[in-house]
Design a protein around this motif. Structure first.
Motif, PDB file in Angstrom:
ATOM      1  N   UNK A 141       0.800  -0.915   0.299  1.00  0.00           N
ATOM      2  CA  UNK A 141      -0.233   0.329   0.215  1.00  0.00           C
ATOM      3  C   UNK A 141       1.111   1.148   0.182  1.00  0.00           C
ATOM      4  N   UNK A 142       0.765   2.430  -1.554  1.00  0.00           N
ATOM      5  CA  UNK A 142       1.279   3.350  -0.889  1.00  0.00           C
ATOM      6  C   UNK A 142       0.219   4.139  -1.423  1.00  0.00           C
ATOM      7  N   UNK A 143       0.889   5.557  -0.989  1.00  0.00           N
ATOM      8  CA  UNK A 143      -0.587   7.108  -0.879  1.00  0.00           C
ATOM      9  C   UNK A 143      -0.396   7.550  -2.395  1.00  0.00           C
ATOM     10  N   UNK A 144      -1.112   8.102  -2.979  1.00  0.00           N
ATOM     11  CA  UNK A 144      -1.278   8.873  -4.289  1.00  0.00           C
ATOM     12  C   UNK A 144      -1.070  10.476  -3.471  1.00  0.00           C
ATOM     13  N   UNK A 145      -0.710  11.390  -4.015  1.00  0.00           N
ATOM     14  CA  UNK A 145      -0.822  12.496  -3.158  1.00  0.00           C
ATOM     15  C   UNK A 145      -1.365  13.430  -3.935  1.00  0.00           C
ATOM     16  N   UNK A 146      -2.211  13.165  -5.070  1.00  0.00           N
ATOM     17  CA  UNK A 146      -3.189  13.920  -6.428  1.00  0.00           C
ATOM     18  C   UNK A 146      -3.864  14.341  -5.799  1.00  0.00           C
ATOM     19  N   UNK A 147      -5.178  13.656  -5.023  1.00  0.00           N
ATOM     20  CA  UNK A 147      -6.246  14.699  -4.229  1.00  0.00           C
ATOM     21  C   UNK A 147      -5.367  15.587  -3.467  1.00  0.00           C
ATOM     22  N   UNK A 148      -4.315  15.916  -2.659  1.00  0.00           N
ATOM     23  CA  UNK A 148      -3.479  16.902  -1.525  1.00  0.00           C
ATOM     24  C   UNK A 148      -3.703  18.455  -2.760  1.00  0.00           C
ATOM     25  N   UNK A 149      -2.911  18.017  -3.793  1.00  0.00           N
ATOM     26  CA  UNK A 149      -2.639  19.158  -4.761  1.00  0.00           C
ATOM     27  C   UNK A 149      -2.564  19.321  -6.202  1.00  0.00           C
ATOM     28  N   UNK A 150      -3.268  19.917  -6.695  1.00  0.00           N
ATOM     29  CA  UNK A 150      -2.777  19.939  -8.727  1.00  0.00           C
ATOM     30  C   UNK A 150      -1.346  20.016  -8.556  1.00  0.00           C
ATOM     31  N   UNK A 151      -0.522  20.468  -7.290  1.00  0.00           N
ATOM     32  CA  UNK A 151       0.800  20.996  -7.922  1.00  0.00           C
ATOM     33  C   UNK A 151       1.706  18.777  -8.960  1.00  0.00           C
ATOM     34  N   UNK A 152       1.047  18.188  -8.182  1.00  0.00           N
ATOM     35  CA  UNK A 152       1.386  16.960  -8.331  1.00  0.00           C
ATOM     36  C   UNK A 152       1.058  16.272  -9.374  1.00  0.00           C
ATOM     37  N   UNK A 153       0.538  16.858 -10.306  1.00  0.00           N
ATOM     38  CA  UNK A 153      -0.199  16.646 -11.772  1.00  0.00           C
ATOM     39  C   UNK A 153      -0.884  15.169 -11.641  1.00  0.00           C
ATOM     40  N   UNK A 154      -1.471  14.486 -10.962  1.00  0.00           N
ATOM     41  CA  UNK A 154      -2.210  12.758 -10.835  1.00  0.00           C
ATOM     42  C   UNK A 154      -0.856  12.062 -11.454  1.00  0.00           C
ATOM     43  N   UNK A 155       0.697  12.538 -10.689  1.00  0.00           N
ATOM     44  CA  UNK A 155       1.714  11.940 -10.749  1.00  0.00           C
ATOM     45  C   UNK A 155       2.595  11.472 -10.151  1.00  0.00           C
ATOM     46  N   UNK A 156       1.894  11.353  -8.902  1.00  0.00           N
ATOM     47  CA  UNK A 156       3.543  11.602  -7.319  1.00  0.00           C
ATOM     48  C   UNK A 156       3.193  10.287  -6.078  1.00  0.00           C
ATOM     49  N   UNK A 157       3.567   9.497  -6.034  1.00  0.00           N
ATOM     50  CA  UNK A 157       3.328   8.613  -5.030  1.00  0.00           C
ATOM     51  C   UNK A 157       4.368   8.973  -3.919  1.00  0.00           C
ATOM     52  N   UNK A 158       3.521   8.883  -3.536  1.00  0.00           N
ATOM     53  CA  UNK A 158       4.365   9.148  -1.407  1.00  0.00           C
ATOM     54  C   UNK A 158       4.685   7.337  -1.223  1.00  0.00           C
ATOM     55  N   UNK A 159       6.260   7.224  -0.766  1.00  0.00           N
ATOM     56  CA  UNK A 159       6.038   5.277   0.344  1.00  0.00           C
ATOM     57  C   UNK A 159       7.275   5.967   1.410  1.00  0.00           C
ATOM     58  N   UNK A 160       6.588   5.411   2.480  1.00  0.00           N
ATOM     59  CA  UNK A 160       6.657   5.549   3.506  1.00  0.00           C
ATOM     60  C   UNK A 160       8.140   4.544   3.266  1.00  0.00           C
TER      61      UNK A 160
END
Length: 585
Positions: free
Chosen positions: A531-550
């Motif tokens: 399970x990884x975190x899609x950061x897209x809903x947090x900001x349009x600055x991520x352009x739907x392309x960035x994933x955060x990994x703990x």
């Protein structure tokens, strides 16, 4: 029996049909454009728009297009200047265009389904405002969906259009409220193939991650936790200090049945000693969210104006915007500036004293960047006295105590520092946090703190953890090593993906433009229990392309790497097949 309606993203093989339908409707039917011999209408934004398609089996019945802000231009630019429509200069505005349905399908659900699909896609990419052109003769339909005219009419060929806009959160509430029965029918009869959930959570916020859905929130299948890598939340990969672990195990029955000290007096005393702060400057809570809700609920009203960093921790937008209903502005952090907080630009934004509260998470989640304490303190010192500052230092342990603004907050009535003990003390499960403020502010918040705000397990564990700084220093050093190792391994998988380390216990991967979405990568990894975190809903600055990994331990990081490699391979193969199919047609 009617065939189910399918909603999906358009592929290259859909574009000829889209161009042909567009010609039939906008040239031949409506007279908006002159007919042409090819029988197709193309658009200057075709290569950058996102198209969503409605179909019944192999028969396409309609489409809608979305133009995201990162494209840098909109269809409306052909008709109005930015001075005439300044909202187009905002960084989180998505344009919805060309809602088009085949004539024989216009009495069905396709049009409404496409409008809802566009809303969900925009929300999933961090959109906060929608702008659209709606045919003047259909204005009632758009009003019924929650859109409102801005007072601008444009003419294209023989057709008049009204310029419409709406807030994404309000549209979502409107859909879930007034149109709830229609949405329920749609949910039961649609084959939803978009990379965004059909509906958002009950309160519109994704609190934490989704990994517990795989473990089981009814707690009957906790053994599943060994099968799942929970890299979507930023819990520590290591256990709490041995003393904290021991005290929780010593007499679990007594701990479970015994009421804790009413005001967490032992925790306050230990914090004061360890942090070198007067006890009267401290207040504790059951996690930082408890403190956020309690403090903001006391200080803010719908008339308040709040400034948040963007991208930033989503809980702050949820509380200020969705719960309290404040006017919320965003201070845009820029990818090209390394996501840093520019102190000069921030000072200029707050200089007029119009903000009641400025929130800074430092180090920032999700960007992983840290603003030097001296820079931030200088900005605050120069800011107008009426503006309150909330500094969230949940991840400061990864940088060092010398960078804390706690001592500043203990003296300045404008500043509050909030610190979670979840991330660096490995106490997410017991919920322990505290804040530092000048004595008057701290006393007010303690007065509005219910008795027993921290459970006995939380108090016992927090005190034991604070007494073992050496253990945590070693674990944090090892976290930095694990993060660097994981970053290097992920970067080696695909050179087109950008891997960025943070200063804390996570990193981000950004997929290239035109490649798979962050949501699709997250979905593929979940199939492998990662399970990884899609950061897209947090900001349009991520352009739907960035994933955060703990960052996890060595074994789980290896699973993350394997799942990531397999997911990228699967997604690239699917993209190649789709491209080849489109070229063949």
């Amino acid at each position: 029996m009617s065939r189910p309606l399918t909603l999906r993203s358009a592929g290259v093989d859909d574009m000829p049909w889209i161009h042909e339908l567009r010609h039939r409707v906008y040239a031949q039917e409506l007279g908006q454009h002159a007919p042409n011999a090819e029988g197709r209408l193309v658009d200057g934004l075709d290569g950058e728009n996102v198209y969503l398609v409605a179909a019944r089996d192999a028969d396409r019945v309609g489409f809608v297009s979305v133009t995201p802000p990162w494209v840098g231009r909109y269809g409306l630019d052909k008709y109005l200047t930015r001075s005439e429509l300044p909202l187009l200069d905002e960084a989180d505005v998505f344009e919805v265009r060309l809602l088009t349905v085949e004539p024989d399908a216009r009495s069905g659900a396709a049009g409404a389904a496409l409008m809802y699909a566009a809303l969900r896609w925009i929300a999933s990419r961090g959109g906060r405002r929608v702008v659209a052109m709606g045919r003047s003769d259909l204005i009632g339909m758009y009003r019924a969906a929650g859109l409102r005219p801005v007072g601008r009419t444009v003419r294209s060929g023989a057709v008049d259009f009204e310029v419409l806009t709406a807030d994404v959160t309000e549209l979502s509430r409107y859909a879930a409220g007034r149109h709830a029965p229609a949405l329920a029918r749609l949910a039961g009869g649609v084959d939803w193939r978009l990379d965004v959930p059909f509906a958002t959570g009950p309160d519109g916020c994704e609190h934490g991650g989704a990994s517990f859905t795989a473990i089981g929130a009814d707690f009957r299948t906790l053994d599943r936790r060994r099968e799942v890598v929970t890299a979507d939340v930023l819990d520590a990969w290591f256990p709490p200090a041995p003393g904290a672990h021991a005290v929780l195990r010593e007499d679990a029955g007594w701990i479970a049945r015994t009421s804790p000290p009413t005001g967490a007096e032992g925790v306050l005393a230990e914090l004061a000693a360890v942090r070198g702060l007067p006890p009267e400057t401290l207040a504790v809570g059951s996690g930082s969210s408890d403190l956020i809700f309690r403090a903001f609920g006391r200080w803010l009203t719908p008339a308040a104006r709040v400034l948040l960093m963007d991208p930033g921790y989503g809980e702050y937008a949820h509380v200020t915007d969705r719960v309290i209903g404040c006017r919320v502005d965003r201070f845009r952090l820029r990818r090209e500036e390394g996501w840093r907080i520019d102190p000069v630009r921030l000072s200029a934004v707050v200089a007029d004293g119009s903000y009641d509260l400025v929130v800074v998470v430092n180090p920032n989640n999700p960007t992983g960047r840290h603003a030097p304490a001296a820079e931030l303190a200088a900005v605050i010192a120069a800011a107008p006295s009426r503006t309150r500052w909330w500094i969230d230092e949940a991840y400061l342990g990864y940088v060092g105590a010398a960078e804390s603004l706690a001592s500043f907050a203990a003296r300045d009535p404008r500043v509050v520092v909030c610190t979670s003990m979840s991330k660096t003390y490995a106490l997410s499960g017991v919920r322990a946090a505290y804040l530092v403020a000048e004595p008057g502010t701290a006393a007010e918040l303690r007065r509005w703190t219910p008795p027993w705000a921290m459970s006995l397990p939380a108090q016992l564990a927090a005190v034991a953890a604070l007494r073992d700084p050496g253990y945590y220093a070693g674990r944090l050093r090892r976290t930095h090593e694990l993060r660097a190792e994981l970053a290097g391994e992920l970067a080696a998988v695909d050179a087109s993906v950008t891997v960025e380390q943070s200063v804390a216990n996570f990193l981000t991967v950004t997929l290239p433009p035109g490649g798979p979405s962050a949501a699709s990568l997250v979905a593929q990894c979940r199939l492998q229990g990662v399970y990884l975190r899609d950061l897209s809903p947090l900001s349009p600055a991520y352009e739907g392309r960035t994933v955060r990994i703990a960052v996890r331990d060595t074994a789980e990081n290896a699973r993350i790497l394997d799942a990531y490699r397999a997911a990228l391979s699967q997604l690239h193969a699917a993209t190649s097949t789709l491209t080849a199919t489109g070229a063949a047609q």
